[in-house]
Enzyme design. Structure first.
Site, PDB file in Angstrom:
ATOM      1  N   LYS A  53       0.751  -1.292   0.152  1.00  0.00           N
ATOM      2  CA  LYS A  53       0.088  -0.164  -0.078  1.00  0.00           C
ATOM      3  C   LYS A  53       0.894   1.452   0.082  1.00  0.00           C
ATOM      4  O   LYS A  53       0.557   2.242  -0.697  1.00  0.00           O
ATOM      5  CB  LYS A  53      -1.077  -0.024   1.074  1.00  0.00           C
ATOM      6  CG  LYS A  53      -2.167  -1.082   1.271  1.00  0.00           C
ATOM      7  CD  LYS A  53      -2.935  -1.255   2.432  1.00  0.00           C
ATOM      8  CE  LYS A  53      -3.912  -2.453   2.297  1.00  0.00           C
ATOM      9  NZ  LYS A  53      -4.432  -2.639   3.341  1.00  0.00           N
ATOM     10  N   GLN A  97      -4.616  -1.554   9.845  1.00  0.00           N
ATOM     11  CA  GLN A  97      -4.717  -2.842   8.966  1.00  0.00           C
ATOM     12  C   GLN A  97      -5.276  -4.014   9.855  1.00  0.00           C
ATOM     13  O   GLN A  97      -4.785  -3.933  11.312  1.00  0.00           O
ATOM     14  CB  GLN A  97      -3.042  -3.112   8.948  1.00  0.00           C
ATOM     15  CG  GLN A  97      -2.970  -4.370   8.216  1.00  0.00           C
ATOM     16  CD  GLN A  97      -3.466  -4.517   6.549  1.00  0.00           C
ATOM     17  OE1 GLN A  97      -3.593  -3.236   6.060  1.00  0.00           O
ATOM     18  NE2 GLN A  97      -3.818  -5.400   5.930  1.00  0.00           N
ATOM     19  N   ASP A 120     -10.804   2.772   4.080  1.00  0.00           N
ATOM     20  CA  ASP A 120     -11.165   1.610   4.093  1.00  0.00           C
ATOM     21  C   ASP A 120     -12.799   1.409   3.842  1.00  0.00           C
ATOM     22  O   ASP A 120     -13.252   0.481   3.345  1.00  0.00           O
ATOM     23  CB  ASP A 120     -10.908   0.762   5.168  1.00  0.00           C
ATOM     24  CG  ASP A 120      -9.671  -0.004   5.306  1.00  0.00           C
ATOM     25  OD1 ASP A 120      -9.350  -0.472   4.193  1.00  0.00           O
ATOM     26  OD2 ASP A 120      -9.025  -0.149   6.137  1.00  0.00           O
TER      27      ASP A 120
HETATM   28  N1  GUN Z   1      -6.953  -6.665   6.193  1.00  0.00           N
HETATM   29  C1  GUN Z   1      -7.109  -7.434   4.941  1.00  0.00           C
HETATM   30  N2  GUN Z   1      -7.827  -6.786   4.191  1.00  0.00           N
HETATM   31  C2  GUN Z   1      -7.595  -5.535   4.576  1.00  0.00           C
HETATM   32  C3  GUN Z   1      -8.302  -4.267   4.205  1.00  0.00           C
HETATM   33  O1  GUN Z   1      -8.784  -4.254   3.080  1.00  0.00           O
HETATM   34  N3  GUN Z   1      -8.201  -3.126   4.989  1.00  0.00           N
HETATM   35  C4  GUN Z   1      -7.646  -3.184   5.990  1.00  0.00           C
HETATM   36  N4  GUN Z   1      -7.537  -2.351   6.976  1.00  0.00           N
HETATM   37  N5  GUN Z   1      -7.063  -4.262   6.651  1.00  0.00           N
HETATM   38  C5  GUN Z   1      -7.073  -5.688   5.682  1.00  0.00           C
END
Ligand code: GUN
Length: 289
Positions: A53, A97, A120
């Site tokens: 990311k 996350q 998100d």
């Molecule tokens: N863990 C797995 N996929 C995601 C996501 O799209 N966002 C976040 N914040 N954590 C994750």
């Protein structure tokens, strides 16, 4: 005839090029988009996702800030970090996350994020706005899936979309987004009896179960579009999806590969949400001058 691949990597690259130009234009106006990512603990998969990311932000010229916290961090300390990011005018998007360690209430953490910075799309306000068809930050993976389907001009209105999986991150919102596009949606999950009887009726089949090569040719209707959200390892340790690609590609009209399918689109939609948040927050700032 074998299915046409929906190349997520290529679509993601095209969208990122467009966004890069947008970031440059924002910078010329003195605006620098900023994303903050909070990583708790030492989970290797989470670490890799977060690194990807941040790398993607760097490629677009979006500022990214990583806050790394120990596995043992208190819930309050994490909430304090979120509060200060909520108040930071240089940060437009906040992402914590997941998963979080068991002693931290994930829902409480999600709800502490300012909905205007919730890139998100996990905050109940954004979920509610999405459900009622209002402008919202849409969850990245489902939004990426929708973009992939639309990119091929695949009909959605009146079509039967079957989603396997009901997580809050993928399955549930994916069904909702396709419902918003006038599909008829069926949700299947681990307790569904006679799963195949549903999946074999799907015009668009979305699999988000997390089981290697789980979806076989006999799950799929001839000519269906098959979207694979899985990220698994097969017997030999090779990365693979939920869908048995070699079998299913002979029956489907469209299919997404793993890797190079949904994965790159998830990050792309995160970048898109960060830009959207930045533009919205700056419009508010300008209107208050
Ligand atoms: N863990 C797995 N996929 C995601 C996501 O799209 N966002 C976040 N914040 N954590 C994750």
């Amino acid at each position: 005839m074998a299915a046409e691949r929906i190349d997520g990597k290529q679509l993601a690259a095209r969208m990122r090029e467009e966004m890069k130009a947008e970031v440059e234009s924002l910078k010329k106006q003195g605006v620098m988009p900023g994303l903050a990512v909070i990583l708790v603990g030492d989970d290797q998969a989470s670490r890799t996702y977060v690194r990807n990311k941040q790398k993607a932000c760097g490629q677009l010229g979006i500022k990214s800030v990583l806050i790394e916290l120990s596995e043992k961090v208190s819930e309050q300390t994490l909430l304090d970090h979120i509060q200060s990011l909520n108040e930071d005018p240089d940060i437009h998007g906040i992402l914590v996350q997941l998963p979080l360690p068991a002693h931290i209430g994930a829902q409480k953490v999600i709800e502490a994020i300012d909905p205007a910075k919730d890139v998100d799309g996990f905050h109940p306000i954004n979920i509610g706005r999405m459900m009622t068809g209002q402008d919202a930050f849409l969850p990245c993976t489902p939004h990426g899936i929708l973009k992939m389907v639309q990119s091929k001009g695949i009909a959605i209105t009146g079509k039967h979309v079957v989603v396997i999986g009901r997580s809050n991150i993928v399955g549930k919102p994916a069904g909702q987004l396709f419902l918003n596009e006038n599909a008829t949606v069926t949700y299947c999950h681990s307790k569904t009896a006679d799963l195949k009887s549903y999946t074999s009726q799907a015009d668009i089949l979305i699999s988000a179960v997390g089981k290697a090569k789980f979806v076989k040719a006999d799950f799929v209707k001839q000519g269906a579009a098959v979207i694979d959200v899985g990220m698994n390892r097969d017997e030999s340790g090779k990365l693979c999806g939920d869908v048995d690609f070699e079998e299913v590609k002979e029956k489907a009209s469209y299919i997404t590969p793993v890797p190079g399918g949904v994965g790159p689109m998830t990050i792309t939609m995160l970048l898109a949400n960060t830009l959207k948040a930045c533009k919205k927050l700056n419009a508010v700032k300008v209107s208050r001058r």
